[in-house]
Design a protein around this motif. Structure first.
Motif, PDB file in Angstrom:
ATOM      1  N   ASP A 234       0.827  -1.211   0.000  1.00 29.52           N
ATOM      2  CA  ASP A 234       0.000   0.000   0.000  1.00 29.52           C
ATOM      3  C   ASP A 234       0.864   1.266   0.000  1.00 29.52           C
ATOM      4  N   ARG A 235       1.928   1.226   0.795  1.00 30.10           N
ATOM      5  CA  ARG A 235       2.812   2.399   0.851  1.00 30.10           C
ATOM      6  C   ARG A 235       3.550   2.565  -0.487  1.00 30.10           C
ATOM      7  N   PHE A 236       4.071   1.442  -0.987  1.00 30.82           N
ATOM      8  CA  PHE A 236       4.849   1.489  -2.231  1.00 30.82           C
ATOM      9  C   PHE A 236       3.958   1.891  -3.417  1.00 30.82           C
ATOM     10  N   SER A 237       2.703   1.454  -3.376  1.00 34.15           N
ATOM     11  CA  SER A 237       1.782   1.800  -4.472  1.00 34.15           C
ATOM     12  C   SER A 237       1.576   3.314  -4.539  1.00 34.15           C
ATOM     13  N   GLU A 238       1.396   3.936  -3.372  1.00 32.64           N
ATOM     14  CA  GLU A 238       1.189   5.398  -3.365  1.00 32.64           C
ATOM     15  C   GLU A 238       2.439   6.110  -3.878  1.00 32.64           C
ATOM     16  N   MET A 239       3.608   5.592  -3.463  1.00 34.36           N
ATOM     17  CA  MET A 239       4.857   6.210  -3.914  1.00 34.36           C
ATOM     18  C   MET A 239       4.995   6.092  -5.441  1.00 34.36           C
TER      19      MET A 239
END
Ligand code: SF4
Length: 336
Positions: free
Chosen positions: A8-13
């Protein structure tokens, strides 16, 4: 052991690098000069931002033939189904997973500005329209196109504005990792995607159980369940012409047959007919895999997929009548 990707964090980045919503631009990979260019059978086109891919229906012995996107594209375009279909591919330059078997070099998945450019859909369609020999299919590939779900409705509008909506079939990939389709598209944009006539979307299940999924993607095993939840939501909430791929490589060879049976059960929980819209893909070690370093575990995983496909074939045979299995993939009805 490398820690699992915090999806989820990497997707936003990755999304932040992959789109400028205000300017309606998508970050597209520049293939010219890239390592991937060495693997292309024909030079990159569209000023280096595109490539022509040949989709072949024929596969290895024991593997089901692959009708995607050949059959739905031919049906929609009103042409005879060919053995091989050419498609104009554009790759968005971001992905939130790192599948060991990915045929795209990982630097081309990280939104690097030196390997990509932000382009509008009008610019991409303009590049496509300027090609002397252009295929009738455009494939929005990755990367992970659904990190930027706007790309699809923007391309639809651009094709319509260019007078190409009736002569071009649009196809896009989704790795079933996020709910961005609902989170970032307005209801009007969602409806536009659902209603567009010459469009198909393929969603990729990356393993037959949580363990093989985590091994294949480097993501957390819990996200395997999310793949089914997202597929279910797409089937339930949209009218998109949906298909699925499945990859069966696994480092674990214990209980493969039972795990594949459970996988088919879970597809059928989404829709009883979904297995007939699902095409298993055989994993092969393309050159980027060798560059990244292929291990004995990867070699074993490719062997395990051979057991898994035998189990898949027997599940499909036992669950579906011959007449159902013989249908064209685009004629298989999902609940609506
Ligand atoms: S999801 Fe697709 S683009 Fe991303 S790493 Fe896996 S195979 Fe490559």
């Amino acid at each position: 052991m490398t820690p699992a990707i915090d999806t989820d964090r990497f997707s936003e980045m990755m999304r932040a690098r992959g789109v400028d919503r205000q300017a309606q631009q998508v970050r597209v990979t520049r293939l010219t000069g890239s390592d991937q260019e060495q693997d292309l059978s024909t030079p990159a086109n569209c000023e280096g931002f595109g490539r022509v891919r040949h989709f072949r229906r024929q596969t290895s012995e024991s593997w089901p033939s692959n009708p995607l996107p050949v059959v739905p594209a031919a049906r929609t375009l009103g042409i005879e189904v060919p053995d091989t279909l050419e498609a104009q591919v554009f790759q968005n330059a971001v992905c939130n997973w790192r599948c060991w078997y990915c045929f795209v070099d990982f630097p081309l998945l990280s939104g690097r500005e030196d390997l990509s450019s932000l382009l509008t859909a009008d610019e991409l369609v303009g590049l496509y329209a300027a090609e002397a020999q252009r295929p009738a299919v455009i494939d929005l590939s990755g990367g992970q196109p659904d990190l930027v779900p706007e790309w699809v409705p923007w391309m639809m509008k651009a094709l319509r504005d260019a007078g190409l909506a009736d002569s071009v079939y649009l196809w896009s990939d989704d790795n079933l990792s996020n709910d961005y389709f609902w989170r970032y598209l307005s209801e009007d944009e969602q409806a536009a995607v659902s209603e567009y006539r010459r469009y198909g979307k393929v969603c990729c299940f990356k393993g037959f159980d949580a363990e093989s999924f985590a091994f294949n993607t480097s993501a957390q095993p819990e996200l395997f369940d999310r793949q089914f939840a997202l597929m279910d939501r797409l089937v339930r909430d949209t009218d998109i012409d949906l298909y699925a791929y499945a990859t069966f490589s696994s480092a674990n060879d214990v209980g493969v047959e039972d795990a594949v049976a459970t996988f088919v059960d879970r597809l059928q929980e989404v829709d009883a007919a979904l297995p007939l819209r699902t095409v298993p893909l055989e994993i092969a070690a393309f050159s980027p895999v060798h560059t990244r370093g292929i291990t004995d575990e990867h070699r074993r995983a490719m062997e395990v997929q051979q057991r898994a496909i035998a189990a898949w074939n027997s599940q499909i045979e036992s669950r579906f009548a011959q007449a159902d299995r013989a249908q064209a993939i685009c004629d298989v009805r999902l609940r609506r």
